[in-house]
Write a protein that holds these residues in place. Structure first.
Motif, mmCIF file in Angstrom:
data_model
loop_
_atom_site.group_PDB
_atom_site.id
_atom_site.type_symbol
_atom_site.label_atom_id
_atom_site.label_comp_id
_atom_site.label_asym_id
_atom_site.label_seq_id
_atom_site.Cartn_x
_atom_site.Cartn_y
_atom_site.Cartn_z
ATOM 1 N N SER A 138 0.784 -1.156 -0.207
ATOM 2 C CA SER A 138 -0.014 -0.097 0.087
ATOM 3 C C SER A 138 0.902 1.350 -0.068
ATOM 4 C CB SER A 138 -0.787 -0.123 1.156
ATOM 5 O OG SER A 138 -1.909 0.826 0.967
ATOM 6 N N ILE A 139 1.895 1.279 0.734
ATOM 7 C CA ILE A 139 2.937 2.220 0.860
ATOM 8 C C ILE A 139 3.665 2.673 -0.725
ATOM 9 C CG2 ILE A 139 4.965 3.278 1.954
ATOM 10 C CD1 ILE A 139 4.159 1.916 4.393
ATOM 11 N N LEU A 140 4.068 1.490 -1.085
ATOM 12 C CA LEU A 140 4.667 1.520 -2.375
ATOM 13 C C LEU A 140 3.664 2.415 -3.527
ATOM 14 C CD1 LEU A 140 6.057 -1.860 -3.472
ATOM 15 C CD2 LEU A 140 7.327 0.228 -3.109
ATOM 16 N N GLY A 141 2.477 1.978 -3.161
ATOM 17 C CA GLY A 141 1.419 2.730 -4.203
ATOM 18 C C GLY A 141 1.091 4.262 -3.897
ATOM 19 N N ASN A 142 1.409 4.522 -2.661
ATOM 20 C CA ASN A 142 1.252 5.749 -2.207
ATOM 21 C C ASN A 142 2.630 6.779 -2.746
ATOM 22 O OD1 ASN A 142 -1.014 6.669 -0.353
ATOM 23 N ND2 ASN A 142 -0.322 4.602 0.375
ATOM 24 N N LEU A 143 3.733 6.069 -2.873
ATOM 25 C CA LEU A 143 4.909 6.641 -3.403
ATOM 26 C C LEU A 143 4.998 6.785 -4.835
ATOM 27 C CD1 LEU A 143 7.439 4.660 -0.819
ATOM 28 C CD2 LEU A 143 6.679 7.097 -0.697
ATOM 29 N N ASP A 144 4.160 6.087 -5.567
ATOM 30 C CA ASP A 144 4.105 6.155 -7.069
ATOM 31 C C ASP A 144 3.361 7.305 -7.607
ATOM 32 O OD1 ASP A 144 3.952 6.048 -9.941
ATOM 33 O OD2 ASP A 144 3.538 3.789 -9.720
ATOM 34 N N PRO A 145 3.837 8.640 -8.202
ATOM 35 C CA PRO A 145 3.011 9.754 -8.392
ATOM 36 C C PRO A 145 2.027 9.429 -9.674
ATOM 37 C CG PRO A 145 5.583 9.838 -9.188
ATOM 38 C CD PRO A 145 5.347 8.826 -8.434
ATOM 39 N N ASP A 146 2.184 8.263 -10.245
ATOM 40 C CA ASP A 146 1.587 7.953 -11.292
ATOM 41 C C ASP A 146 0.618 6.714 -11.197
ATOM 42 O OD1 ASP A 146 2.896 9.971 -12.769
ATOM 43 O OD2 ASP A 146 4.311 8.569 -13.416
ATOM 44 N N ALA A 147 0.469 6.490 -9.791
ATOM 45 C CA ALA A 147 -0.309 5.241 -9.439
ATOM 46 C C ALA A 147 -1.814 5.071 -10.137
ATOM 47 C CB ALA A 147 -0.514 5.174 -7.994
ATOM 48 N N ASP A 148 -2.393 6.499 -10.234
ATOM 49 C CA ASP A 148 -3.701 6.314 -10.528
ATOM 50 C C ASP A 148 -3.850 6.242 -12.160
ATOM 51 O OD1 ASP A 148 -4.828 6.813 -8.201
ATOM 52 O OD2 ASP A 148 -4.696 9.014 -8.241
ATOM 53 N N ASP A 149 -2.720 6.245 -12.871
ATOM 54 C CA ASP A 149 -2.783 5.827 -14.113
ATOM 55 C C ASP A 149 -3.048 4.454 -14.250
ATOM 56 O OD1 ASP A 149 -2.094 5.118 -16.812
ATOM 57 O OD2 ASP A 149 -0.199 6.056 -16.915
ATOM 58 N N VAL A 150 -4.371 3.954 -14.917
ATOM 59 C CA VAL A 150 -4.651 2.552 -14.811
ATOM 60 C C VAL A 150 -4.756 2.427 -16.380
ATOM 61 C CG1 VAL A 150 -5.801 2.603 -12.595
ATOM 62 C CG2 VAL A 150 -7.308 3.226 -14.748
ATOM 63 N N SER A 151 -3.853 2.911 -17.110
ATOM 64 C CA SER A 151 -3.750 2.223 -18.518
ATOM 65 C C SER A 151 -3.068 0.883 -18.559
ATOM 66 C CB SER A 151 -2.992 3.240 -19.408
ATOM 67 O OG SER A 151 -1.562 3.160 -18.889
ATOM 68 N N VAL A 152 -3.367 -0.212 -19.362
ATOM 69 C CA VAL A 152 -2.876 -1.174 -19.368
ATOM 70 C C VAL A 152 -1.270 -1.367 -19.350
ATOM 71 C CG1 VAL A 152 -2.614 -3.489 -20.542
ATOM 72 C CG2 VAL A 152 -4.835 -2.228 -20.548
ATOM 73 N N ALA A 153 -0.823 -0.427 -20.127
ATOM 74 C CA ALA A 153 0.664 -0.140 -20.349
ATOM 75 C C ALA A 153 1.123 0.194 -18.860
ATOM 76 C CB ALA A 153 1.226 0.847 -21.169
ATOM 77 N N LYS A 154 0.550 1.040 -18.188
ATOM 78 C CA LYS A 154 1.080 1.451 -16.867
ATOM 79 C C LYS A 154 0.853 0.380 -15.752
ATOM 80 C CE LYS A 154 2.031 3.855 -12.929
ATOM 81 N NZ LYS A 154 3.409 4.151 -12.533
ATOM 82 N N GLU A 155 -0.096 -0.279 -15.869
ATOM 83 C CA GLU A 155 -0.354 -1.592 -14.886
ATOM 84 C C GLU A 155 0.408 -2.364 -14.984
ATOM 85 O OE1 GLU A 155 -2.198 -0.048 -12.366
ATOM 86 O OE2 GLU A 155 -4.044 -0.489 -12.706
#
Ligand code: COA
Length: 415
Positions: A138-155
């Motif tokens: 969960s913390i890793l997600g908070n540290l990723d500034p682009d976590a909300d990019d839910v494109s298949v490529a980013k995911e």
């Protein structure tokens, strides 16, 4: 020694082919048309939630396939890195593709110091390591500034990064629990070898490294199990991959799912000696207690992973008299359960029955068994989630309402 392991896997595969039909199933080539007709039982038994090309479990035959490849072949010939590539890409990599993918995993192993700072603030010896792992991701997600990019490529990028970082996180949690300093990943070692190095501080010998590699391969994917489905359900609302995987960890923790592997070891320790198996089993049956490490929603034949892990546990526990004693107990328990419940209820050992003995013989603390299962399952969770994301529709089943209707609201002073 790796020839010995190969021979054990070949023998297990032979046994599976002898005892269950391994004729290839007629290939489904049509288009899946919804609604698919099926009978649904409690716990969504029998329900079809999607179509997939990632992997297949045939419970009647005891057959597990990733992208068309039999798990016995993968255990014998593949590596965790190659199997992960296979799950993501749908094909075996050539030499340069594998090199590039392995390098990518290696370069993603480091974890930001902020995650360790948070882990150090947890009451680490009192919390379950799966809960610590859940927090860390969960913390890793908070540290990723682009976590909300839910494109298949980013995911997909996040998924590959998580495959690599899970090993570092699990090893860090194991060491913090023992009051030891965290070890940085070593990029001259393969994934399984590096995991063991980071956990124990010792570079494992070739046998231990290969056995861990096989453990990771055999846990990498397994149909529409609870944690995979949990990951997919969360992601289907277009939530981010970190949060989705956090749901997978939470689900896997439960003793009816991944948490069974540690429960098995506690049971074996409780039994203590071969001479106590019969009385322990009789008591368990009388109290209608489910025997950890046995039974499966899908397998009504011997779990192919347990077929491999049983002989591997026998081989590896030879190194340590304490775990050897527990192996003998396990072996006797399997004989009893199979003779009493095998034919009648089709209850056989599942993957969790022997896996804990293998980890235990490697000197790994019991509470860390499920986190190791989790790090191995990240490819399955994320490959299936990515596949679904490419043609996403939010999961939204219904429940049959059986409660009362049309009740009159009574003001509180009249109740
Ligand atoms: N020990 C004894 N009996 C078992 C059993 C076990 N481990 N697993 C199932 N059974 C029996 C059930 O009591 C039930 O008997 P009944 O028909 O007389 O009621 C029957 O087999 C069917 O089991 P059910 O509980 O309906 O299966 P499920 O699909 O709901 O549950 C598991 C599957 C895996 C949750 C269940 O087998 C279990 O709890 N196993 C132990 C935990 C474990 O090893 N989990 C890891 C799974 S990989």
């Amino acid at each position: 020694m790796s020839d010995e392991i190969r021979k054990l896997i070949q023998e297990a595969a032979e046994k599976a082919r002898r005892e269950t039909s391994h004729e290839p199933e007629p290939q489904f080539t049509g288009e899946v048309r919804y609604p698919v007709e099926c009978q649904v039982g409690r716990g969504l038994e029998g329900a079809i939630v999607t179509d997939t090309k990632v992997g297949y479990v045939n419970g009647a035959k005891g057959w597990l396939v990733y992208r068309g490849f039999d798990c016995f072949d993968l255990a014998e010939h593949s590596t965790f890195e190659e199997t992960t590539y296979l799950l993501f890409e749908g094909k075996l990599p050539n030499r340069s593709e594998l090199q590039e993918f392995s390098d990518r995993l290696k370069s993603s192993r480091e974890v930001p110091g902020a995650v360790y700072d948070h882990l150090r603030r947890l009451p680490i010896t009192q919390t379950h390591p799966m809960s610590a792992l859940r927090t860390a991701v969960s913390i890793l997600g908070n540290l990723d500034p682009d976590a909300d990019d839910v494109s298949v490529a980013k995911e997909k990028e996040v998924s590959i990064q998580l495959v690599a970082q899970f090993a570092t996180l699990v090893a860090a949690i194991a060491r913090l629990r023992r009051g030891e300093s965290i070890l940085a990943p070593r990029n001259d070692l393969g994934h399984a070898e590096n995991l063991l190095y980071m956990m124990t501080g010792n570079e494992p010998d070739a046998t231990l490294a290969r056995v861990m590699d096989i453990m990771l391969i055999l846990h990498a994917d397994h149909g529409m199990n609870a944690s995979t489905f949990s990951t997919m359900v969360v992601n289907s609302s277009l939530s981010d991959m970190y949060g989705s995987v956090v749901a997978g960890i939470a689900s896997l923790k439960g003793p009816l799912h991944g948490g069974a592997n540690e429960k098995v070891l506690y049971d074996l320790e409780e039994i203590g000696d071969v001479s106590n198996v019969q009385s322990w089993f009789t008591r368990a049956r009388e109290t209608k207690r489910k025997i950890n490490g046995f039974g499966h929603r899908v397998y009504k034949a011997y779990d192919p992973r347990a077929r491999i892990l049983g002989p591997i546990a026998q081989m590896i526990t030879d190194r340590n008299p304490e775990t050897r004693r527990l192996y003998e107990v396990a072996n006797q328990l399997e004989k009893l359960v199979s003779s009493e419940l095998g034919t009648e209820k089709k209850i056989f050992p599942n993957v969790d029955f022997y896996s804990g003995l293998v980890y235990s013989a490697m000197g790994i603390e019991t509470a860390m068994f499920t986190p190791i299962f989790a790090l191995a399952r990240v490819p399955g969770w994320t490959a299936r989630t990515l596949e679904y994301l490419a043609d996403n529709r939010i999961f939204r089943p219904r429940a049959v309402y059986t409660g009362p209707s049309s009740r009159d609201y009574v003001p509180i002073d009249q109740r």
